[in-house]
Motif scaffolding. Structure first.
Motif, PDB file in Angstrom:
ATOM      1  N   VAL A 144       0.848  -1.185   0.000  1.00  0.00           N
ATOM      2  CA  VAL A 144       0.000   0.000   0.000  1.00  0.00           C
ATOM      3  C   VAL A 144       0.893   1.247   0.000  1.00  0.00           C
ATOM      4  CG1 VAL A 144      -1.837   1.245   1.231  1.00  0.00           C
ATOM      5  CG2 VAL A 144      -1.749  -1.259   1.313  1.00  0.00           C
ATOM      6  N   VAL A 145       0.500   2.243  -0.797  1.00  0.00           N
ATOM      7  CA  VAL A 145       1.208   3.520  -0.828  1.00  0.00           C
ATOM      8  C   VAL A 145       0.313   4.617  -0.274  1.00  0.00           C
ATOM      9  CG1 VAL A 145       2.737   2.919  -2.746  1.00  0.00           C
ATOM     10  CG2 VAL A 145       0.540   4.014  -3.233  1.00  0.00           C
ATOM     11  N   LEU A 146       0.955   5.693   0.131  1.00  0.00           N
ATOM     12  CA  LEU A 146       0.274   6.863   0.658  1.00  0.00           C
ATOM     13  C   LEU A 146       1.083   8.066   0.206  1.00  0.00           C
ATOM     14  CD1 LEU A 146      -0.899   7.301   4.301  1.00  0.00           C
ATOM     15  CD2 LEU A 146       0.565   9.004   3.275  1.00  0.00           C
ATOM     16  N   THR A 147       0.403   9.083  -0.280  1.00  0.00           N
ATOM     17  CA  THR A 147       1.073  10.318  -0.696  1.00  0.00           C
ATOM     18  C   THR A 147       0.492  11.472   0.110  1.00  0.00           C
ATOM     19  OG1 THR A 147       1.279   9.447  -2.937  1.00  0.00           O
ATOM     20  CG2 THR A 147       1.643  11.796  -2.656  1.00  0.00           C
ATOM     21  N   THR A 148       1.374  12.337   0.600  1.00  0.00           N
ATOM     22  CA  THR A 148       0.943  13.525   1.327  1.00  0.00           C
ATOM     23  C   THR A 148       1.982  14.616   1.134  1.00  0.00           C
ATOM     24  OG1 THR A 148       0.123  14.347   3.463  1.00  0.00           O
ATOM     25  CG2 THR A 148       2.040  12.880   3.538  1.00  0.00           C
ATOM     26  N   GLN A 149       1.596  15.830   1.410  1.00  0.00           N
ATOM     27  CA  GLN A 149       2.570  16.921   1.377  1.00  0.00           C
ATOM     28  C   GLN A 149       3.454  16.819   2.616  1.00  0.00           C
ATOM     29  OE1 GLN A 149       1.221  20.945   0.871  1.00  0.00           O
ATOM     30  NE2 GLN A 149      -0.079  20.421  -0.867  1.00  0.00           N
ATOM     31  N   THR A 150       4.742  17.066   2.442  1.00  0.00           N
ATOM     32  CA  THR A 150       5.653  17.025   3.590  1.00  0.00           C
ATOM     33  C   THR A 150       5.271  18.083   4.626  1.00  0.00           C
ATOM     34  OG1 THR A 150       7.237  18.427   2.422  1.00  0.00           O
ATOM     35  CG2 THR A 150       7.604  16.052   2.325  1.00  0.00           C
ATOM     36  N   ALA A 151       4.627  19.155   4.199  1.00  0.00           N
ATOM     37  CA  ALA A 151       4.195  20.205   5.129  1.00  0.00           C
ATOM     38  C   ALA A 151       3.038  19.756   6.019  1.00  0.00           C
ATOM     39  CB  ALA A 151       3.793  21.455   4.353  1.00  0.00           C
ATOM     40  N   ASN A 152       2.375  18.679   5.668  1.00  0.00           N
ATOM     41  CA  ASN A 152       1.236  18.188   6.443  1.00  0.00           C
ATOM     42  C   ASN A 152       1.756  17.297   7.579  1.00  0.00           C
ATOM     43  OD1 ASN A 152      -1.114  17.090   7.452  1.00  0.00           O
ATOM     44  ND2 ASN A 152      -2.016  16.702   5.435  1.00  0.00           N
ATOM     45  N   ALA A 153       2.158  17.936   8.670  1.00  0.00           N
ATOM     46  CA  ALA A 153       2.790  17.228   9.788  1.00  0.00           C
ATOM     47  C   ALA A 153       1.887  16.131  10.361  1.00  0.00           C
ATOM     48  CB  ALA A 153       3.176  18.224  10.887  1.00  0.00           C
ATOM     49  N   ARG A 154       0.585  16.381  10.473  1.00  0.00           N
ATOM     50  CA  ARG A 154      -0.333  15.364  11.011  1.00  0.00           C
ATOM     51  C   ARG A 154      -0.345  14.118  10.139  1.00  0.00           C
ATOM     52  NH1 ARG A 154      -4.310  16.811  14.731  1.00  0.00           N
ATOM     53  NH2 ARG A 154      -4.402  19.021  15.245  1.00  0.00           N
ATOM     54  N   SER A 155      -0.421  14.317   8.834  1.00  0.00           N
ATOM     55  CA  SER A 155      -0.461  13.190   7.912  1.00  0.00           C
ATOM     56  C   SER A 155       0.874  12.447   7.900  1.00  0.00           C
ATOM     57  CB  SER A 155      -0.818  13.681   6.506  1.00  0.00           C
ATOM     58  OG  SER A 155      -1.117  12.594   5.667  1.00  0.00           O
ATOM     59  N   MET A 156       1.970  13.163   8.015  1.00  0.00           N
ATOM     60  CA  MET A 156       3.286  12.521   8.073  1.00  0.00           C
ATOM     61  C   MET A 156       3.402  11.649   9.330  1.00  0.00           C
ATOM     62  SD  MET A 156       5.110  13.392   5.353  1.00  0.00           S
ATOM     63  CE  MET A 156       6.793  13.096   5.849  1.00  0.00           C
ATOM     64  N   ARG A 157       2.912  12.141  10.475  1.00  0.00           N
ATOM     65  CA  ARG A 157       2.938  11.344  11.714  1.00  0.00           C
ATOM     66  C   ARG A 157       2.057  10.112  11.585  1.00  0.00           C
ATOM     67  NH1 ARG A 157       2.763  16.439  14.116  1.00  0.00           N
ATOM     68  NH2 ARG A 157       0.548  16.235  14.602  1.00  0.00           N
ATOM     69  N   LEU A 158       0.875  10.279  10.981  1.00  0.00           N
ATOM     70  CA  LEU A 158      -0.027   9.147  10.803  1.00  0.00           C
ATOM     71  C   LEU A 158       0.604   8.088   9.904  1.00  0.00           C
ATOM     72  CD1 LEU A 158      -2.706   7.695  11.187  1.00  0.00           C
ATOM     73  CD2 LEU A 158      -3.658   9.112   9.362  1.00  0.00           C
ATOM     74  N   ALA A 159       1.233   8.516   8.826  1.00  0.00           N
ATOM     75  CA  ALA A 159       1.888   7.570   7.913  1.00  0.00           C
ATOM     76  C   ALA A 159       2.931   6.738   8.658  1.00  0.00           C
ATOM     77  CB  ALA A 159       2.517   8.312   6.739  1.00  0.00           C
ATOM     78  N   ALA A 160       3.740   7.392   9.475  1.00  0.00           N
ATOM     79  CA  ALA A 160       4.761   6.673  10.249  1.00  0.00           C
ATOM     80  C   ALA A 160       4.114   5.703  11.238  1.00  0.00           C
ATOM     81  CB  ALA A 160       5.659   7.667  10.981  1.00  0.00           C
ATOM     82  N   LYS A 161       3.063   6.156  11.910  1.00  0.00           N
ATOM     83  CA  LYS A 161       2.366   5.308  12.888  1.00  0.00           C
ATOM     84  C   LYS A 161       1.780   4.056  12.236  1.00  0.00           C
ATOM     85  CE  LYS A 161      -0.738   5.917  16.744  1.00  0.00           C
ATOM     86  NZ  LYS A 161      -1.512   6.876  17.495  1.00  0.00           N
ATOM     87  N   LEU A 162       1.324   4.197  10.984  1.00  0.00           N
ATOM     88  CA  LEU A 162       0.726   3.075  10.260  1.00  0.00           C
ATOM     89  C   LEU A 162       1.770   2.170   9.603  1.00  0.00           C
ATOM     90  CD1 LEU A 162      -2.235   4.988   8.592  1.00  0.00           C
ATOM     91  CD2 LEU A 162      -2.400   3.308  10.461  1.00  0.00           C
ATOM     92  N   GLY A 163       3.046   2.512   9.708  1.00  0.00           N
ATOM     93  CA  GLY A 163       4.098   1.662   9.166  1.00  0.00           C
ATOM     94  C   GLY A 163       4.549   1.994   7.757  1.00  0.00           C
TER      95      GLY A 163
END
Length: 187
Positions: free
Chosen positions: A134-153
């Motif tokens: 599975v892939v996920l794309t987000t803006q690097t400026a979106n700190a919440r989404s970056m944290r969620l991506a890391a939390k989800l592996g």
């Protein structure tokens, strides 16, 4: 990747400790309009759409297709999870993989609902289409989404420029089925 169109849809609703993931219903229409018109929720997604335009265009039963889950808390929609085949993606690393997307009402932020709902949707995907990364794309400026991506592996595959902003593409390897010699079992 096998398409979600080949999966029996809709699945039985998915229950987590606090949430319910289900297919959309007519009662969700007003929340879809609110979600798509929210400047906060769409800050990293090209901005909100005009409410009047959404009122005209959103169908009576919105976003009803395989891989689209409404996230419900205490009987009300608070967000949406999208799992779809990465098509039309400009990044070769994403082709043929599942793509995870999510959008939550700002009032639902900060309570762990997105992590809980995304984890449940990813577990469901691993059960119906085992072995699919599975892939996920987000803006690097979106700190919440970056944290969620890391939390989800998800781990970084690449960064790239698109839509006048730096984008982050992460990938989550396929889940190893429980009882598999390479691991598995409860996490």
């Amino acid at each position: 990747m096998e398409d979600l169109g080949t999966v029996a849809w809709p699945p039985e609703p998915i229950r987590t400790e606090r949430l319910l993931l289900r297919e959309s219903e007519a009662r969700d229409r007003a929340v879809f309009v609110e979600l798509l018109a929210s400047p906060e929720a769409n800050a990293y997604l090209g901005g909100p759409r005009p409410r009047a335009e959404l009122e005209r265009e959103v169908p009576e039963v919105p976003q009803r297709w395989p891989g689209s889950f409404v996230v419900e808390l205490d009987g009300s929609m608070i967000g949406q999870i999208l799992l779809r085949r990465a098509t039309g993606h400009s990044r070769p690393a994403a082709v043929g993989k599942a793509d995870l997307g999510y959008l939550f009402l700002p009032r639902a932020w900060g309570f762990g609902y997105a992590a809980e709902a995304c984890a449940a949707a990813l577990d469901w995907l691993a059960g119906v289409l085992p072995g699919v990364p599975v892939v996920l794309t987000t803006q690097t400026a979106n700190a919440r989404s970056m944290r969620l991506a890391a939390k989800l592996g998800f781990t970084e595959v690449e960064r790239f420029e698109a839509w006048d902003a730096e984008q982050w593409l992460g990938m989550r390897p396929p889940a190893v089925p429980s009882g598999h010699p390479d691991g598995g079992g409860p996490e």
